[in-house]
Scaffold this active site. Structure first.
Site, mmCIF file in Angstrom:
data_model
loop_
_atom_site.group_PDB
_atom_site.id
_atom_site.type_symbol
_atom_site.label_atom_id
_atom_site.label_comp_id
_atom_site.label_asym_id
_atom_site.label_seq_id
_atom_site.Cartn_x
_atom_site.Cartn_y
_atom_site.Cartn_z
ATOM 1 N N ASN A 192 0.823 -1.206 0.000
ATOM 2 C CA ASN A 192 0.000 0.000 0.000
ATOM 3 C C ASN A 192 0.860 1.260 0.000
ATOM 4 O O ASN A 192 1.977 1.259 0.519
ATOM 5 C CB ASN A 192 -0.931 0.002 1.214
ATOM 6 C CG ASN A 192 -1.870 -1.194 1.202
ATOM 7 O OD1 ASN A 192 -2.138 -1.777 0.149
ATOM 8 N ND2 ASN A 192 -2.353 -1.578 2.361
ATOM 9 N N ASP A 194 -0.495 4.333 1.079
ATOM 10 C CA ASP A 194 -1.292 5.328 1.796
ATOM 11 C C ASP A 194 -0.710 5.775 3.128
ATOM 12 O O ASP A 194 -1.231 6.683 3.765
ATOM 13 C CB ASP A 194 -2.713 4.807 2.018
ATOM 14 C CG ASP A 194 -2.732 3.390 2.616
ATOM 15 O OD1 ASP A 194 -1.907 3.107 3.511
ATOM 16 O OD2 ASP A 194 -3.571 2.577 2.191
ATOM 17 N N HIS A 209 5.931 -0.427 -2.778
ATOM 18 C CA HIS A 209 5.527 0.321 -3.971
ATOM 19 C C HIS A 209 5.599 1.828 -3.769
ATOM 20 O O HIS A 209 4.983 2.591 -4.511
ATOM 21 C CB HIS A 209 4.118 -0.094 -4.399
ATOM 22 C CG HIS A 209 4.018 -1.539 -4.782
ATOM 23 N ND1 HIS A 209 2.838 -2.238 -4.769
ATOM 24 C CD2 HIS A 209 4.979 -2.418 -5.179
ATOM 25 C CE1 HIS A 209 3.064 -3.483 -5.148
ATOM 26 N NE2 HIS A 209 4.347 -3.618 -5.396
ATOM 27 N N CYS A 220 16.444 14.971 -11.488
ATOM 28 C CA CYS A 220 17.523 15.043 -10.498
ATOM 29 C C CYS A 220 17.336 14.082 -9.334
ATOM 30 O O CYS A 220 18.240 13.907 -8.512
ATOM 31 C CB CYS A 220 17.663 16.467 -9.973
ATOM 32 S SG CYS A 220 16.237 17.068 -9.015
ATOM 33 N N CYS A 308 9.954 20.434 -11.745
ATOM 34 C CA CYS A 308 10.793 20.382 -10.552
ATOM 35 C C CYS A 308 11.395 21.764 -10.308
ATOM 36 O O CYS A 308 11.983 22.360 -11.228
ATOM 37 C CB CYS A 308 11.899 19.346 -10.728
ATOM 38 S SG CYS A 308 13.155 19.368 -9.423
ATOM 39 N N GLY A 348 -4.785 -9.156 3.567
ATOM 40 C CA GLY A 348 -5.425 -8.283 2.587
ATOM 41 C C GLY A 348 -4.761 -8.233 1.240
ATOM 42 O O GLY A 348 -4.909 -7.249 0.520
ATOM 43 N N SER A 349 -4.061 -9.284 0.865
ATOM 44 C CA SER A 349 -3.415 -9.322 -0.445
ATOM 45 C C SER A 349 -3.652 -10.680 -1.095
ATOM 46 O O SER A 349 -3.513 -11.723 -0.440
ATOM 47 C CB SER A 349 -1.901 -9.083 -0.323
ATOM 48 O OG SER A 349 -1.272 -9.231 -1.591
#
Length: 411
Positions: A192, A194, A209, A220, A308, A348-349
């Site tokens: 996740n 979040d 991730h 950069c 940027c 949960g996966s």
């Protein structure tokens, strides 16, 4: 003409919003009079825990137990509509999982989107997930290959950020954090993005991730907080910012709004007045997608994205997009943790993504037992020593209150 063309003042805001930010799929919601802030937190409600029975004739009857006040109850005391349906956890299954944790203190935890759905963050692969509606997330190649694609991504992400950033942990996050503090669980490897594990108080969290709460320059390599980029986007797109804040406030009274029309709108397909405020104060709220995305038609048209500030390069959320790869150092740390763990618990996966499945396989190759807490088919079903199919929030809240696991583990 873009959003900042001549003569686009506040008086023209309704027409502007209708033209540029009409939701392609939407929900209707009447704002709560208490919704003064997109970050207002509702009081948590008691949770009703199930108690199963076996009758004299052998019939299995699930019946509710008396209400139990719990600090780990889900927000608003109810389950969001996109949480996968699951029966109450059977007592035998809960006991088996408790025995698993107690027998292997320091269990390594791998979490996926199913942990956060009870915080009202949609997932991808469940029966009610984003894929079930035909949704296709933007790939890394699409994002990097087109300025128009980047504007579309950032417009959708920007519009959903105020609500997404205010999401709070649920019973699953808090149950894991409590068990980790007591020494029963080790590190957490999460798919996740979040940061809800951090918000719940968990330590030793590795984000496989990345996270939506940071932004990386693809030139950069500088990494900055997402709130800084959000502020720059708001300065460049003030009309859209006004809408996004209004939507966040309108949705605060009910974080899981009805799927059918209310307040004079016939259904979710009655879209002619999308994003327009009405005389009764109600407003149409766009459908949320995973990772803070919201569904907007013509998203990105006229939306300005800053470069940027250090080198002028492309800014991208510090997230592994589809078509991208987990950074090598992160993958190596996760693989090493999996190979050295005393046991692994996947929560949960479905482990359909290779970067997560290989961790379960590495643990099994090293001789560690594997437990799954998930709903539906799992890629590691054939590897698992134990599988519990139930809501993560219910199971982990009860597990964290188990008398045997309430005391800290003493090595």
């Amino acid at each position: 003409m873009g959003l900042h063309g001549p003569g686009l003042g506040v008086a023209r805001l309704p027409a502007l919003l209708h033209r540029h930010l009409r939701p392609s799929s939407s929900q209707v919601l009447a704002p709560s009079p208490m919704a003064t802030s997109p970050f207002m937190r509702a009081t948590r409600c008691p949770i009703h825990l199930p108690q199963d029975r076996v009758l004299a004739d052998g019939a299995f009857v699930p019946t509710p137990s008396p209400p139990v006040a719990s600090p780990l109850a889900p927000a608003h005391g109810r389950v969001p509509s996109f949480v996968p349906a699951a029966p109450p956890v059977a007592p035998a299954a809960l006991q088996a999982l408790e025995d698993f944790v107690a027998a292997h203190p320091g269990v390594l935890v791998v979490t996926g989107a199913g942990v956060s759905t009870e915080s009202r963050i949609p997932d991808y692969r469940s029966p009610a997930g984003a894929y079930s509606t035909g949704f296709k997330p933007m790939t890394h190649q699409q994002f990097m290959g087109s300025a128009a694609a980047r504007a579309r991504y950032w417009a959708r992400s920007f519009a959903g950020w105020y609500r997404y950033a205010g999401v709070r942990p649920n019973a699953a996050h808090e149950g894991l954090a409590a068990l980790q503090r007591r020494g029963w669980l080790g590190g957490i490897l999460t798919q996740n993005v979040d940061r809800l594990h951090h918000a719940a108080g968990s330590g030793d969290v590795l984000e496989l991730h990345g996270t939506t709460h940071a932004v990386r320059c693809m030139g950069c390599g500088a990494v900055t907080p997402r709130v800084q980029t959000q502020a720059r986007l708001a300065e460049l797109n003030p009309e859209v910012d006004a809408l996004a804040r209004a939507l966040a406030g309108a949705g605060e009274g009910d974080e899981d709004p009805p799927r059918h029309g209310v307040d004079g709108v016939r259904s979710i397909d009655d879209r002619d007045e999308a994003f327009r405020g009405r005389e009764d104060g109600s407003v149409r709220v766009p459908v949320r997608r995973p990772d803070g995305d919201v569904e907007l038609e013509d998203a990105g048209s006229g939306f300005r994205v800053p470069p940027c500030p250090a080198c002028g390069g492309i800014l991208k959320p510090d997230v592994v997009f589809f078509g991208d790869s987990v950074p090598k150092d992160v993958a190596a740390r996760a693989q090493a943790a999996a190979a050295a763990c005393p046991a692994m618990l996947v929560v949960g996966s479905s482990l359909q993504v290779w970067s997560a499945f290989r961790l379960a396989r590495a643990a099994k190759v090293a001789g560690a037992p594997l437990a799954l807490l998930s709903v539906g088919p799992n890629r590691a079903d054939d590897l698992a020593d134990l599988k519990v199919e139930a809501r993560a929030g219910e199971v982990l809240a009860r597990l964290a209150r188990s008398p045997r696991l309430l005391l800290p583990h003493v090595p």
